[in-house]
Design a protein around this motif. Structure first.
Motif, mmCIF file in Angstrom:
data_model
loop_
_atom_site.group_PDB
_atom_site.id
_atom_site.type_symbol
_atom_site.label_atom_id
_atom_site.label_comp_id
_atom_site.label_asym_id
_atom_site.label_seq_id
_atom_site.Cartn_x
_atom_site.Cartn_y
_atom_site.Cartn_z
ATOM 1 N N ASP A 128 0.908 -4.114 -13.637
ATOM 2 C CA ASP A 128 0.242 -2.830 -13.787
ATOM 3 C C ASP A 128 -1.221 -2.969 -13.373
ATOM 4 N N PRO A 129 -1.719 -2.078 -12.497
ATOM 5 C CA PRO A 129 -3.129 -2.158 -12.104
ATOM 6 C C PRO A 129 -4.082 -2.153 -13.295
ATOM 7 N N ALA A 130 -3.658 -1.562 -14.394
ATOM 8 C CA ALA A 130 -4.513 -1.508 -15.582
ATOM 9 C C ALA A 130 -4.790 -2.899 -16.143
ATOM 10 N N GLY A 131 -3.961 -3.879 -15.795
ATOM 11 C CA GLY A 131 -4.154 -5.231 -16.307
ATOM 12 C C GLY A 131 -5.036 -6.109 -15.444
ATOM 13 N N ALA A 132 -5.564 -5.565 -14.349
ATOM 14 C CA ALA A 132 -6.324 -6.389 -13.399
ATOM 15 C C ALA A 132 -7.596 -6.950 -14.013
ATOM 16 N N ILE A 133 -8.371 -6.099 -14.682
ATOM 17 C CA ILE A 133 -9.641 -6.554 -15.260
ATOM 18 C C ILE A 133 -9.402 -7.654 -16.288
ATOM 19 N N THR A 134 -8.386 -7.464 -17.125
ATOM 20 C CA THR A 134 -8.072 -8.473 -18.137
ATOM 21 C C THR A 134 -7.690 -9.797 -17.489
ATOM 22 N N ASP A 151 -17.174 2.182 -14.820
ATOM 23 C CA ASP A 151 -18.364 1.606 -15.450
ATOM 24 C C ASP A 151 -18.491 0.158 -15.019
ATOM 25 N N GLY A 152 -19.605 -0.183 -14.402
ATOM 26 C CA GLY A 152 -19.807 -1.546 -13.944
ATOM 27 C C GLY A 152 -19.835 -2.532 -15.103
ATOM 28 N N LEU A 153 -19.263 -3.700 -14.889
ATOM 29 C CA LEU A 153 -19.267 -4.760 -15.887
ATOM 30 C C LEU A 153 -20.129 -5.902 -15.385
ATOM 31 N N SER A 154 -20.935 -6.466 -16.259
ATOM 32 C CA SER A 154 -21.918 -7.469 -15.836
ATOM 33 C C SER A 154 -21.270 -8.709 -15.242
ATOM 34 N N TYR A 155 -20.057 -9.041 -15.671
ATOM 35 C CA TYR A 155 -19.418 -10.269 -15.207
ATOM 36 C C TYR A 155 -18.451 -10.030 -14.049
ATOM 37 N N ILE A 156 -18.392 -8.785 -13.555
ATOM 38 C CA ILE A 156 -17.423 -8.419 -12.530
ATOM 39 C C ILE A 156 -18.121 -7.994 -11.242
ATOM 40 N N GLU A 157 -17.626 -8.506 -10.113
ATOM 41 C CA GLU A 157 -18.073 -8.052 -8.799
ATOM 42 C C GLU A 157 -16.927 -7.283 -8.157
ATOM 43 N N THR A 158 -17.243 -6.154 -7.554
ATOM 44 C CA THR A 158 -16.213 -5.337 -6.917
ATOM 45 C C THR A 158 -16.579 -5.053 -5.464
ATOM 46 N N ILE A 159 -15.558 -4.992 -4.617
ATOM 47 C CA ILE A 159 -15.740 -4.665 -3.206
ATOM 48 C C ILE A 159 -14.765 -3.548 -2.862
ATOM 49 N N PRO A 160 -15.238 -2.293 -2.789
ATOM 50 C CA PRO A 160 -14.341 -1.160 -2.507
ATOM 51 C C PRO A 160 -13.784 -1.242 -1.087
ATOM 52 N N LEU A 161 -12.530 -0.829 -0.950
ATOM 53 C CA LEU A 161 -11.864 -0.839 0.352
ATOM 54 C C LEU A 161 -11.394 0.547 0.777
ATOM 55 N N LYS A 162 -10.882 1.309 -0.163
ATOM 56 C CA LYS A 162 -10.254 2.578 0.192
ATOM 57 C C LYS A 162 -10.340 3.557 -0.978
ATOM 58 N N LYS A 163 -10.561 4.833 -0.646
ATOM 59 C CA LYS A 163 -10.491 5.899 -1.639
ATOM 60 C C LYS A 163 -9.131 6.579 -1.526
ATOM 61 N N THR A 164 -8.564 6.912 -2.669
ATOM 62 C CA THR A 164 -7.297 7.625 -2.666
ATOM 63 C C THR A 164 -7.277 8.602 -3.837
ATOM 64 N N PRO A 165 -6.804 9.822 -3.618
ATOM 65 C CA PRO A 165 -6.792 10.795 -4.711
ATOM 66 C C PRO A 165 -5.641 10.542 -5.675
ATOM 67 N N LEU A 166 -5.817 10.999 -6.894
ATOM 68 C CA LEU A 166 -4.713 11.018 -7.844
ATOM 69 C C LEU A 166 -3.887 12.275 -7.600
ATOM 70 N N ILE A 167 -2.586 12.133 -7.615
ATOM 71 C CA ILE A 167 -1.684 13.262 -7.328
ATOM 72 C C ILE A 167 -0.557 13.294 -8.361
ATOM 73 N N PHE A 168 0.156 14.401 -8.381
ATOM 74 C CA PHE A 168 1.400 14.507 -9.135
ATOM 75 C C PHE A 168 2.540 14.511 -8.124
ATOM 76 N N THR A 274 -18.171 -12.659 -11.197
ATOM 77 C CA THR A 274 -19.377 -13.067 -10.478
ATOM 78 C C THR A 274 -19.633 -14.557 -10.649
ATOM 79 N N GLU A 275 -19.206 -15.102 -11.758
ATOM 80 C CA GLU A 275 -19.427 -16.514 -12.051
ATOM 81 C C GLU A 275 -18.389 -17.372 -11.336
ATOM 82 N N ILE A 276 -18.849 -18.440 -10.700
ATOM 83 C CA ILE A 276 -17.941 -19.431 -10.128
ATOM 84 C C ILE A 276 -17.621 -20.436 -11.226
#
Length: 304
Positions: A128-134, A151-168, A274-276
């Protein structure tokens, strides 16, 4: 005999002087003499002629010098080879990704990674994508591909690739009649299949609470693919990112109903700490991945 003793013998063969040789290799003359005696005992022959206070190689000594020289040259070649292997970056990169990310995002990343660092192989956990941060926070994954948190997290680095809308998405076999009216009317009149957790669910809950809307929830599950599978059965309309429908094998079996500005867009991209951290091998892999993530022009890819 060992490599050091062979080097000592070759130095003596060049200098033909015990005191000078001992000084050059930083040992005492008596220690050097013991090395030569030990070599002669092991080979069973006289290597050095010490007569008349001079030093010279015997015929067998010259043969042994050739052997020592060839052996040390091969040792140097091996050292160079082994050092090259040691300098290569190799090992396992752990990745957390949804099934959709495995179809859409990972192939291009893997292609770049394997070309630059063929010694790195992947261990991919799908979920589940919801488990990625954990997964990233706990160190189960060095890298994740998922929706980027708002919300940005101090220990996380993100690199956006694509925008996609939420749909039903609703199955064409049992398409729901969408009545004209406000979004509140739509959401409160059609059975929905929702993710249990994650960005889409938080947005949905915040919006319905702010509008005092009572949704009809037919099912809740983990993973966008599971939402589509349940929607395919016709029990409700599934709330998913559009990219999931576009990249899956069910695209032609669904009718899409836009959520408009109600729930907004997903930013899909790479997520890493962000931490190695970890072992030296793991740290080198993470540094290599960080270099790829920052130096690659990701805008060149269509991600369709």
């Amino acid at each position: 005999m060992n490599f050091y003793e062979l080097k000592a013998f070759l130095t003596l063969a060049k200098e033909l002087h015990f005191a000078k040789t001992a000084e050059e290799i930083n040992i005492s003359p008596s220690a050097l003499s013991r090395i030569i005696t030990r070599l002669e005992e092991e080979t069973g022959t006289l290597l050095i002629d010490r007569s008349n206070r001079s030093v010279s190689l015997t015929q067998n000594g010259r043969l042994f010098a050739d052997f020592a020289r060839e052996t040390l040259e091969k040792q140097a070649e091996l050292d160079k080879t082994f050092k090259g292997e040691k300098d290569k970056i190799s090992g396992t990169l752990t990745v957390y990704a949804s099934v959709t990310a495995c179809y859409v995002i990972l192939p291009q990343f893997i292609k770049i990674l394997s070309e630059k660092y063929p010694g790195i192989h992947l261990a991919v956990e799908t979920g589940d994508p919801a488990g990625a941060i954990t997964a990233v926070r706990e160190g189960r994954a060095n890298l994740a591909v998922a929706a980027i948190p708002e919300d940005g997290l101090s220990y996380i680095e993100t690199i956006p690739l694509k925008k996609t809308p939420l749909i039903f998405a609703a199955s064409q076999k049992n398409n729901f009649q969408i009545q004209n009216g406000s979004p509140q009317d739509f959401i409160s009149s059609v059975p929905l299949i929702l993710p249990k957790t994650g960005l889409a669910r938080r947005r949905f809950d915040q919006w319905t609470k702010s509008r005092n809307v009572q949704p009809i929830i037919a099912a809740e599950t983990e993973g966008n693919e599971a939402i589509l599978a349940l929607a395919q059965l016709g029990i409700g309309m599934g709330l998913i990112p559009k990219i999931v429908l576009e990249s899956g094998r069910y695209a032609n079996n669904f009718t899409v109903h836009t959520a408009g500005n109600i729930l907004g867009y997903y930013d899909i991209g790479f997520i890493r700490r962000t931490e190695i951290y970890g072992t030296q091998s793991s740290r080198r892999i993470q540094q290599a991945v960080s270099q790829i993530l920052h130096e690659t022009d990701w805008k060149q890819f269509n991600w369709e």
